[in-house]
Structures are given as structure tokens and as C-alpha cells.
Design a protein around this motif. Structure first.
Motif, PDB file in Angstrom:
ATOM      1  N   ARG A  67       0.854  -1.218  -0.116  1.00  0.00           N
ATOM      2  CA  ARG A  67       0.011  -0.018   0.098  1.00  0.00           C
ATOM      3  C   ARG A  67       0.835   1.144  -0.074  1.00  0.00           C
ATOM      4  O   ARG A  67       1.984   1.074   0.649  1.00  0.00           O
ATOM      5  N   VAL A  68       0.246   2.393  -0.675  1.00  0.00           N
ATOM      6  CA  VAL A  68       1.007   3.551  -0.579  1.00  0.00           C
ATOM      7  C   VAL A  68       0.121   4.550   0.090  1.00  0.00           C
ATOM      8  O   VAL A  68      -1.238   4.787  -0.537  1.00  0.00           O
ATOM      9  N   VAL A  69       0.469   5.300   0.969  1.00  0.00           N
ATOM     10  CA  VAL A  69      -0.295   6.374   1.443  1.00  0.00           C
ATOM     11  C   VAL A  69       0.383   7.748   1.604  1.00  0.00           C
ATOM     12  O   VAL A  69       1.438   7.976   1.475  1.00  0.00           O
ATOM     13  N   ALA A  70      -0.246   8.790   2.068  1.00  0.00           N
ATOM     14  CA  ALA A  70       0.204   9.917   2.373  1.00  0.00           C
ATOM     15  C   ALA A  70       1.152   9.870   3.432  1.00  0.00           C
ATOM     16  O   ALA A  70       0.809   9.190   4.468  1.00  0.00           O
ATOM     17  N   PRO A  71       2.249  10.791   3.455  1.00  0.00           N
ATOM     18  CA  PRO A  71       3.207  10.604   4.764  1.00  0.00           C
ATOM     19  C   PRO A  71       2.579  10.906   5.995  1.00  0.00           C
ATOM     20  O   PRO A  71       2.964  10.169   6.875  1.00  0.00           O
ATOM     21  N   ASP A  72       1.546  11.892   5.949  1.00  0.00           N
ATOM     22  CA  ASP A  72       0.869  11.936   7.305  1.00  0.00           C
ATOM     23  C   ASP A  72      -0.008  11.031   7.804  1.00  0.00           C
ATOM     24  O   ASP A  72      -0.562  10.786   8.935  1.00  0.00           O
ATOM     25  N   GLN A  73      -0.289   9.805   6.867  1.00  0.00           N
ATOM     26  CA  GLN A  73      -1.304   9.048   7.274  1.00  0.00           C
ATOM     27  C   GLN A  73      -0.499   7.625   7.253  1.00  0.00           C
ATOM     28  O   GLN A  73      -0.966   6.478   7.785  1.00  0.00           O
ATOM     29  N   LEU A  74       0.845   7.459   7.243  1.00  0.00           N
ATOM     30  CA  LEU A  74       1.751   6.147   7.354  1.00  0.00           C
ATOM     31  C   LEU A  74       1.531   5.422   8.313  1.00  0.00           C
ATOM     32  O   LEU A  74       1.303   4.125   8.499  1.00  0.00           O
ATOM     33  N   GLY A  75       1.724   6.217   9.712  1.00  0.00           N
ATOM     34  CA  GLY A  75       1.813   5.267  10.963  1.00  0.00           C
ATOM     35  C   GLY A  75       0.256   4.892  11.199  1.00  0.00           C
ATOM     36  O   GLY A  75       0.081   3.768  11.619  1.00  0.00           O
ATOM     37  N   ALA A  76      -0.727   5.733  10.789  1.00  0.00           N
ATOM     38  CA  ALA A  76      -2.073   5.410  11.309  1.00  0.00           C
ATOM     39  C   ALA A  76      -2.562   4.040  10.187  1.00  0.00           C
ATOM     40  O   ALA A  76      -3.155   3.016  10.625  1.00  0.00           O
ATOM     41  N   GLU A  77      -2.111   4.047   8.982  1.00  0.00           N
ATOM     42  CA  GLU A  77      -2.625   3.142   8.155  1.00  0.00           C
ATOM     43  C   GLU A  77      -1.930   1.916   8.311  1.00  0.00           C
ATOM     44  O   GLU A  77      -2.311   0.920   8.078  1.00  0.00           O
ATOM     45  N   THR A  78      -0.596   2.051   8.452  1.00  0.00           N
ATOM     46  CA  THR A  78       0.359   0.624   8.905  1.00  0.00           C
ATOM     47  C   THR A  78      -0.244   0.109  10.186  1.00  0.00           C
ATOM     48  O   THR A  78      -0.492  -1.030  10.386  1.00  0.00           O
ATOM     49  N   LEU A  79      -0.502   0.659  11.231  1.00  0.00           N
ATOM     50  CA  LEU A  79      -1.305   0.274  12.279  1.00  0.00           C
ATOM     51  C   LEU A  79      -2.364  -0.432  12.298  1.00  0.00           C
ATOM     52  O   LEU A  79      -2.925  -1.336  12.808  1.00  0.00           O
ATOM     53  N   ALA A  80      -3.380   0.316  11.158  1.00  0.00           N
ATOM     54  CA  ALA A  80      -4.467  -0.236  11.076  1.00  0.00           C
ATOM     55  C   ALA A  80      -4.555  -1.646  10.286  1.00  0.00           C
ATOM     56  O   ALA A  80      -5.387  -2.655  10.818  1.00  0.00           O
ATOM     57  N   LEU A  81      -3.418  -1.606   9.397  1.00  0.00           N
ATOM     58  CA  LEU A  81      -3.328  -3.192   8.667  1.00  0.00           C
ATOM     59  C   LEU A  81      -2.987  -4.199   9.886  1.00  0.00           C
ATOM     60  O   LEU A  81      -3.536  -5.176   9.771  1.00  0.00           O
ATOM     61  N   ALA A  82      -2.026  -3.522  10.636  1.00  0.00           N
ATOM     62  CA  ALA A  82      -1.499  -4.611  11.761  1.00  0.00           C
ATOM     63  C   ALA A  82      -2.576  -4.936  12.567  1.00  0.00           C
ATOM     64  O   ALA A  82      -2.694  -6.229  12.996  1.00  0.00           O
ATOM     65  N   GLU A  83      -3.515  -4.122  12.718  1.00  0.00           N
ATOM     66  CA  GLU A  83      -4.578  -4.581  13.787  1.00  0.00           C
ATOM     67  C   GLU A  83      -5.667  -5.218  13.330  1.00  0.00           C
ATOM     68  O   GLU A  83      -6.270  -6.204  13.698  1.00  0.00           O
TER      69      GLU A  83
END
Length: 261
Positions: free
Chosen positions: A183-199
Motif C-alpha cells: 500500500r502507498v499512503v500520504a506521509p501523514d497517514q503512514l503510521g495510522a494506516e500501517t497500524l490499522a493493517l497490523a490490527e
């Protein structure tokens, strides 16, 4: 300040490469810390997913060239030190797919040489849209032969070879198109999007994911018939799991499963 930090978010552990002054290079100390952290996670059944990220301007810039240059002062010109370095790095790269938990690379800035190898060694990857990926050692006269192992198992061989012999970088979108990142996301969403996938992954039955990850890497190196025979046996193992039986029953009965693992 720890060179490698661990932050737990429920069943998700985030390992943070924290050496921004050398772009989170895989120095001797960083490799040692990664080895220890992965060994601890292997035994930690409270953690179901691992995120690997970095601080500063880069995810990871590869090996520490200053340390490698210093090793040349040895009587053998550094041969023993280089062999030991690449062996230790290879063990870290192999420990990631061998880990029971899925590992997600959270990539920002640059992922170069052994840093790109680190991304390719992870089970999944999420990248900021301004991230760049390269195996660019050839630009300084050092062909990225060990990073090639993981890279060529992620993307088509002609594209991998082109990266290796030109030293050119991939954009995040191109890396996604070739299969290096998910997945490719906006820089300011990187942490949240990665954590959402992990969860999302962490919410699944942990024992099933552990069985499945091991089988994924076992079968991918096998001939077709052997892969089917192996994964059939794995499916039997999974089906005999008490929580799998409960999950199927809950699905049929239209209720939430009462899982213990």
C-alpha cells in the motif's frame, strides 16, 4: 536513547530503527539489537503482528559504510569482517520471515541497499507516497548481491536486475506496482494506516496465522506437487485446532467465535 526502540500497541509491536544520524544504517550495533529483538518476539505470544519503522529522514540506508571502511585496516583487508557482517545481516533477514508473527515494513524516505533488502524481507510493506527504493551499491562499485536475494523474490527478475545494474530508484507507486510494497499512503497517514493493517491481522486467530505464515514460506520454494502435499498436511493441522473448529461453528451459527488463542 536506544538504538532500536520497541513500542507495544496491544497485540502489535512496533520496532523503531532509531539512528537518524546515519539514516538508520545496519551497523554492527543495529544488527545486534535487531537480532535480540526478533528473538524476544519469537517467544512472545502476546504479540501477533510486528511493525518495523524508522526515525529521521530515512527508513534505512543499508550497511554502515564507515564501519566497513574501518574494517579494511585488518591484515586481511577486512575479508573476515565483511564475511561476518554479511552473515549476520543474512541471519536477520531470514529471521523476519521465520518469525511466527507477520512483519510489516513502514517505509518513509529512503530504503536503499540492505535497507531495501529489509523491506523485501518483511511479509508486507506500507510506504509513504514520497518513499524511494533502491539497490544502488553499483553506483559506488559494490553490486548489491545479498540484497538481490530478497529483492528478486519480491519483484519480477528483469525489473530486479535493472535496479541492480543501473542503481536507479523506484518510486513508491512503482514499488507497489511491482509487488515490493502493498500500500502507498500520504506521509501523514503512514503510521495510522500501517497500524490499522497490523490490527486487522492481529484480530485474526493467532494460531492460524502462525501456521499459515510458516506454510507460506515453506511451500513457495517447493515444486507444485510437493507444495500441495505439504499445504494439505498443514490444513489438516489447522483443522484439528480447537479454535478453528470453534471459528467454523460460530460462522455456521452466525455468532462471534469464542477463541482462546
Amino acid at each position: 536513547m536506544a538504538l532500536l526502540e520497541r513500542e507495544d500497541h496491544g497485540a502489535v509491536a512496533r520496532l523503531v530503527l532509531n539512528s537518524p544520524n546515519n539514516l538508520n544504517a545496519l551497523s554492527d550495533a543495529m544488527l545486534a539489537d535487531l537480532t535480540a529483538a526478533l528473538a524476544a518476539l519469537e517467544q512472545d505470544r502476546t504479540i501477533r503482528v510486528v511493525i518495523l519503522s524508522g526515525t529521521g529522514r530515512a527508513f534505512c540506508a543499508g550497511h554502515d559504510l564507515k564501519e566497513m571502511t574501518a574494517a579494511r585496516a585488518a591484515p586481511d583487508g577486512g575479508a573476515a569482517a565483511f564475511a561476518d557482517l554479511f552473515d549476520r545481516c543474512a541471519r536477520v533477514m531470514q529471521a523476519i520471515p521465520a518469525l511466527p508473527q507477520p512483519v510489516i515494513a513502514e517505509v518513509h524516505g529512503l530504503a536503499t541497499a540492505a535497507g531495501c533488502q529489509l523491506v523485501a524481507s518483511c511479509d508486507m510493506a506500507v510506504a509513504a507516497d514520497d518513499a524511494r527504493f533502491g539497490v544502488n551499491g553499483v553506483n559506488i562499485g559494490l553490486f548489491c548481491s545479498t540484497p538481490m536475494v530478497a529483492l528478486s523474490r519480491n519483484i519480477p527478475r528483469k525489473q530486479a536486475f535493472e535496479m541492480l545494474v543501473t542503481g536507479d530508484f523506484l518510486t513508491a507507486d512503482r514499488a507497489r506496482d511491482l509487488g515490493l510494497v502493498n500500500r502507498v499512503v500520504a506521509p501523514d497517514q503512514l503510521g495510522a494506516e500501517t497500524l490499522a493493517l497490523a490490527e486487522q491481522v492481529a484480530a485474526k486467530l493467532g494460531s492460524a496465522v502462525r501456521i499459515g505464515k510458516r506454510a507460506f514460506y515453506d511451500q513457495i520454494e517447493m515444486p507444485l506437487a510437493a507444495a500441495y502435499a505439504h499445504t494439505g498436511a498443514v490444513m489438516v493441522e489447522n483443522m484439528l485446532n480447537r479454535d478453528t473448529e470453534e471459528g467454523i461453528s460460530a460462522f455456521l451459527e452466525k455468532r462471534t467465535p469464542d477463541w482462546t488463542q
